[in-house]
Design a protein around this motif. Sequence first.
Motif, PDB file in Angstrom:
ATOM      1  N   VAL A  25       0.799  -1.224   0.000  1.00  0.00           N
ATOM      2  CA  VAL A  25       0.000   0.000   0.000  1.00  0.00           C
ATOM      3  C   VAL A  25       0.835   1.279   0.000  1.00  0.00           C
ATOM      4  O   VAL A  25       0.509   2.230  -0.708  1.00  0.00           O
ATOM      5  CB  VAL A  25      -1.035  -0.016   1.148  1.00  0.00           C
ATOM      6  N   GLU A  26       1.896   1.346   0.771  1.00  0.00           N
ATOM      7  CA  GLU A  26       2.681   2.585   0.845  1.00  0.00           C
ATOM      8  C   GLU A  26       3.265   2.961  -0.516  1.00  0.00           C
ATOM      9  O   GLU A  26       3.191   4.107  -0.941  1.00  0.00           O
ATOM     10  CB  GLU A  26       3.782   2.481   1.901  1.00  0.00           C
ATOM     11  N   GLY A  27       3.863   1.991  -1.183  1.00  0.00           N
ATOM     12  CA  GLY A  27       4.438   2.263  -2.492  1.00  0.00           C
ATOM     13  C   GLY A  27       3.392   2.671  -3.511  1.00  0.00           C
ATOM     14  O   GLY A  27       3.616   3.583  -4.320  1.00  0.00           O
ATOM     15  N   LEU A  28       2.236   2.024  -3.482  1.00  0.00           N
ATOM     16  CA  LEU A  28       1.170   2.367  -4.424  1.00  0.00           C
ATOM     17  C   LEU A  28       0.580   3.746  -4.142  1.00  0.00           C
ATOM     18  O   LEU A  28       0.252   4.495  -5.064  1.00  0.00           O
ATOM     19  CB  LEU A  28       0.079   1.299  -4.404  1.00  0.00           C
ATOM     20  N   LEU A  29       0.441   4.099  -2.853  1.00  0.00           N
ATOM     21  CA  LEU A  29      -0.037   5.438  -2.509  1.00  0.00           C
ATOM     22  C   LEU A  29       0.950   6.509  -2.963  1.00  0.00           C
ATOM     23  O   LEU A  29       0.545   7.574  -3.445  1.00  0.00           O
ATOM     24  CB  LEU A  29      -0.309   5.549  -1.009  1.00  0.00           C
ATOM     25  N   GLU A  30       2.250   6.227  -2.825  1.00  0.00           N
ATOM     26  CA  GLU A  30       3.266   7.170  -3.311  1.00  0.00           C
ATOM     27  C   GLU A  30       3.179   7.331  -4.824  1.00  0.00           C
ATOM     28  O   GLU A  30       3.246   8.447  -5.356  1.00  0.00           O
ATOM     29  CB  GLU A  30       4.668   6.692  -2.932  1.00  0.00           C
ATOM     30  N   GLU A  31       3.020   6.211  -5.517  1.00  0.00           N
ATOM     31  CA  GLU A  31       2.937   6.241  -6.976  1.00  0.00           C
ATOM     32  C   GLU A  31       1.692   6.993  -7.440  1.00  0.00           C
ATOM     33  O   GLU A  31       1.754   7.830  -8.344  1.00  0.00           O
ATOM     34  CB  GLU A  31       2.914   4.804  -7.499  1.00  0.00           C
ATOM     35  N   ALA A  32       0.558   6.722  -6.806  1.00  0.00           N
ATOM     36  CA  ALA A  32      -0.682   7.407  -7.157  1.00  0.00           C
ATOM     37  C   ALA A  32      -0.581   8.901  -6.857  1.00  0.00           C
ATOM     38  O   ALA A  32      -1.041   9.732  -7.641  1.00  0.00           O
ATOM     39  CB  ALA A  32      -1.856   6.782  -6.410  1.00  0.00           C
ATOM     40  N   SER A  33       0.044   9.230  -5.732  1.00  0.00           N
ATOM     41  CA  SER A  33       0.223  10.639  -5.372  1.00  0.00           C
ATOM     42  C   SER A  33       1.058  11.372  -6.416  1.00  0.00           C
ATOM     43  O   SER A  33       0.750  12.504  -6.800  1.00  0.00           O
ATOM     44  CB  SER A  33       0.881  10.762  -3.996  1.00  0.00           C
ATOM     45  N   GLY A  34       2.103  10.721  -6.887  1.00  0.00           N
ATOM     46  CA  GLY A  34       2.937  11.318  -7.923  1.00  0.00           C
ATOM     47  C   GLY A  34       2.177  11.549  -9.217  1.00  0.00           C
ATOM     48  O   GLY A  34       2.350  12.574  -9.884  1.00  0.00           O
TER      49      GLY A  34
END
Length: 124
Positions: A25-34
Amino acid sequence: MVLATRTDLRNRLGRDLTTDEDARVEGLLEEASGLVEGYCKRLFTDPVPRTVAVRTSRMVARVFGVDDEDVEPALESEQASAGSFQLTRKFGSDALSGGPWLSGSDKVALRPYRRQGVVSVATW
């Protein structure tokens, strides 16, 4: 900065995260945020607008909602024919990458937060 929280994501999914999802989840949230900040052409600071947080968490929820057997969210168009037994499906290129993607409705919802650039055109 991550634009959505695990709670936002749980609210979109309507359930708790599985162990595998929790690990990603953390990596995907970072990617989506970007992706959201890139589309909006700006960096968000606290407090993040609610619409931005919802759309960011929805992007990650779509990743968790798509598995090998369920391709419908990624399907852009489908054409069937009975004569020679044809079936043609067109999938969005970003939708099957395994990461978050911006849908058309995401872009519409984020439009008020998008910065417009200034263009200078020579008239001579």
